[in-house]
Design an enzyme around this catalytic site. Structure first.
Site, PDB file in Angstrom:
ATOM      1  N   SER A 288       0.855  -1.174   0.000  1.00 38.69           N
ATOM      2  CA  SER A 288       0.000   0.000   0.000  1.00 38.69           C
ATOM      3  C   SER A 288       0.891   1.223   0.000  1.00 38.69           C
ATOM      4  CB  SER A 288      -0.885  -0.001   1.244  1.00 38.69           C
ATOM      5  OG  SER A 288      -1.390   1.292   1.453  1.00 38.69           O
TER       6      SER A 288
ATOM      7  N   THR B  68      -9.907  -0.159   4.453  1.00 39.47           N
ATOM      8  CA  THR B  68     -10.016  -0.525   3.050  1.00 39.47           C
ATOM      9  C   THR B  68     -10.704  -1.879   2.884  1.00 39.47           C
ATOM     10  OG1 THR B  68      -8.827  -0.592   0.959  1.00 39.47           O
ATOM     11  CG2 THR B  68      -7.638  -1.449   2.859  1.00 39.47           C
TER      12      THR B  68
ATOM     13  N   LYS C 267     -14.913  -1.677   4.342  1.00 40.98           N
ATOM     14  CA  LYS C 267     -15.461  -0.317   4.220  1.00 40.98           C
ATOM     15  C   LYS C 267     -16.949  -0.208   4.535  1.00 40.98           C
ATOM     16  CE  LYS C 267     -12.223   1.562   0.898  1.00 40.98           C
ATOM     17  NZ  LYS C 267     -11.996   2.264  -0.356  1.00 40.98           N
TER      18      LYS C 267
ATOM     19  N   ASN D 244     -22.133  -3.849 -14.045  1.00 39.93           N
ATOM     20  CA  ASN D 244     -21.436  -4.772 -13.155  1.00 39.93           C
ATOM     21  C   ASN D 244     -21.676  -6.212 -13.584  1.00 39.93           C
ATOM     22  OD1 ASN D 244     -19.724  -5.004 -10.859  1.00 39.93           O
ATOM     23  ND2 ASN D 244     -21.433  -5.861  -9.702  1.00 39.93           N
TER      24      ASN D 244
ATOM     25  N   LEU E 228     -25.445  -8.380 -11.454  1.00 36.51           N
ATOM     26  CA  LEU E 228     -26.470  -7.376 -11.749  1.00 36.51           C
ATOM     27  C   LEU E 228     -27.163  -6.869 -10.481  1.00 36.51           C
ATOM     28  CD1 LEU E 228     -27.734  -5.935 -14.180  1.00 36.51           C
ATOM     29  CD2 LEU E 228     -29.532  -7.669 -14.187  1.00 36.51           C
TER      30      LEU E 228
ATOM     31  N   TYR F   3      -3.905   1.706  -9.787  1.00 35.81           N
ATOM     32  CA  TYR F   3      -2.652   2.430 -10.039  1.00 35.81           C
ATOM     33  C   TYR F   3      -1.440   1.502 -10.078  1.00 35.81           C
ATOM     34  CZ  TYR F   3      -2.431   2.433  -4.916  1.00 35.81           C
ATOM     35  OH  TYR F   3      -2.432   2.056  -3.599  1.00 35.81           O
TER      36      TYR F   3
END
Ligand code: ATR
Length: 493
Positions: free
Chosen positions: A248, A293, A297, A382, A385, A450
């Site tokens: 992280s 995280t 969450k 998605n 569904l 990322y």
């Protein structure tokens, strides 16, 4: 404060001395693990403290305790005795400490050690959890005089790590080293000064020699990332919880800013499979705040006693702060997302913009709520569904299955396309969540992944001429906001 001890697991004395030189500025003492030395080197052991020029712990670890010594108990005793014998008048030329396991009882070694001022570290290791009566087991390690009690346990879960913190509180005023091994226990190494441990053990990650113990941290990282020497019992502790969280960028971002802003705090990873385990641990360890995280969450909402911002509407929370009695929760993912998107679009809102959101997980929830707040109309796609319906339904948005049949619909919602699934993330970098959609080049595209910095999806968007950005900017912006929540001070640029 806890001293930083470098574990030396080289095959030769020369190899160990080279490591001492390399890391001298980052360490206070060293532990020579004589069980790692090849036979021909053992006779040179006696002179090691003088050569190292630092206080040295002598340890000859058995295989059953996670070491490498396999030549029988009597050879081990002879090795320790010879290394402690022939004491020199200058105490710095002798071993400062000797580590002796709690189940061995060799009065001759102990006498030599006591007579010549070598302190005994009385240790036990457990590779399957804490066991019953951990505290009394540790207390039984204190036998004579000024011995240091050392317990190293492999935690089965964060609950075991919590118990290590609890035991440390009961031992205040005495000399001890308590640590939990492995990734889960790394916080006991970084927070050694808060626990009240005498030492924290480190070993160089790049070192080719044998691993000293699971979970040990690199001395450079301990100093430069976690600012270990600035940590005192008063230092405020923050961190990230989730499962798994092997890598992280958050510790890097927060600790750098903490140092720059001269705040007495530290930020570390607290991996926890269960959120309940983490919440109990957080109270025991006196955690002041945490980033939350995946996959916690949503579950974290039930622990929050005071809500800030729009976490109710979003249905997910990524930031918690300790109150006198309970927890304050807020969500900086949402604002991190909109700050990043509006910045590349050079806009202040999303009115009359149509957006496709790929995915309907925790991250998508924050993004969709924020898009709604800023005036966009959203299509949620998605694989599952029902989840898409659940998220889109909260705002009266359209939703559909993530498949080829939706291309026409995506075109209608193509001012902005935000990719929020884990598809394309390392190591699965050839995967593309929307392979059937051809970018026109007019879309503004964000992939919240990322790592890698350019997913296949993002690369296709850039090749088509789109304005496109990966998730690092969003992560960084949400971390900045989180920092400001945690410390009530601007993020240092
Ligand atoms: P996060 O908080 O990061 O969004 P999450 O709540 O687990 O994590 O959500 C992951 C998202 O990635 C979901 O939209 C998930 O789709 P499902 O709801 O159908 O599970 C999506 N996702 C994960 N793997 C996927 C795959 N192989 N193909 C398509 N979608 C995938």
């Amino acid at each position: 404060m806890a001293k930083i001890c470098l574990c030396l697991t080289g095959k030769t004395i020369a190899e160990d001395l080279a490591l001492v030189e390399k890391y001298r500025q980052y360490i206070d003492i060293v532990e020579i693990r004589a069980d790692c030395l090849i036979n021909s080197e053992v006779d040179e052991l006696r002179d090691f403290p003088e050569q190292a020029g630092l206080p040295v712990i002598l340890t000859v670890r058995r295989m059953i305790d996670g070491g490498y010594f396999n030549r029988g108990e009597s050879s081990r005793i002879v090795l320790i005795s010879k290394a402690l014998a022939f004491p020199k008048a200058d105490y710095r030329k002798n071993f400062t400490y000797v580590d002796i396991e709690d189940d061995i009882d060799i009065p001759s070694i102990e006498e030599v050690a006591r007579t010549f001022g070598t302190r005994i570290i009385r240790s036990f290791h457990s590779f399957n959890g804490l066991g019953e009566n951990f505290l009394s087991r540790v207390e039984s390690l204190y036998r004579v005089g000024d011995e240091i009690a050392k317990a190293a346990i492999m935690p089965a879960g964060i609950e075991d790590v919590r118990k290590v913190f609890a035991a440390a509180k009961k031992l205040q005023g005495r000399d001890f080293i308590l640590l939990a091994m492995g990734d889960l226990g790394q916080c006991t190494r970084i927070l050694a000064s808060k626990l009240g441990s005498c030492f924290t053990y480190t070993s160089p990650v790049s070192h080719e020699a044998k691993s000293a113990a699971p979970g040990q941290i690199d001395p450079v990282m301990l100093n430069e990332l976690y600012h270990f020497r600035d940590i005192t019992p008063k230092t405020a502790v923050y961190g990230l919880t989730g499962w798994p969280i092997k890598t992280s960028s958050s510790p890097q971002i927060h600790n750098t800013a903490i140092k720059k802003a001269r705040i007495d705090a530290v930020y570390l990873r607290f991996p926890s499979e269960t959120l309940d385990g983490f919440m109990k641990f957080a109270v025991e360890a006196g955690i002041s705040g945490a980033s939350v995280t995946v996959p916690h969450k949503e579950t974290v909402l039930s622990y929050i006693t005071e809500k800030s911002g729009n976490i109710e509407l979003i249905g997910a929370c990524n930031t918690i702060m300790r109150l006198k009695d309970g927890w304050l929760g807020t969500n900086t993912d949402a604002l991190g997302f909109s700050a990043s998107l509006l910045n590349i679009m050079k806009r202040t809102d999303l009115k009359r913009r149509k957006m496709t959101v790929v995915g309907a997980g925790g991250a998508a929830r924050s993004i969709i709520a924020e898009a709604a707040r800023l005036g966009a109309k959203v299509l949620v796609l998605n694989r599952n569904l029902r989840r898409a319906k659940d998220v889109a339904g909260r705002f009266g948005f359209e939703y559909a299955q993530l498949d080829e049949a939706q291309n026409k619909r995506i075109r209608k919602y193509s001012d902005i396309i935000v990719q929020t699934t884990s598809v394309g993330m390392e190591p699965d970098i050839d995967a593309d969540p929307l392979p059937h959609y051809k970018f026109s080049g007019k879309e503004v595209v964000m992939d919240i992944i990322y790592k890698p910095s350019k997913t296949k999806f993002l690369a296709r968007a850039l090749d088509a001429g789109c304005t496109a950005i990966n998730g690092y900017d969003m992560l960084f912006r949400q971390a900045k906001l989180q920092f400001e929540c945690f410390f009530n001070t601007p993020f240092p640029e």
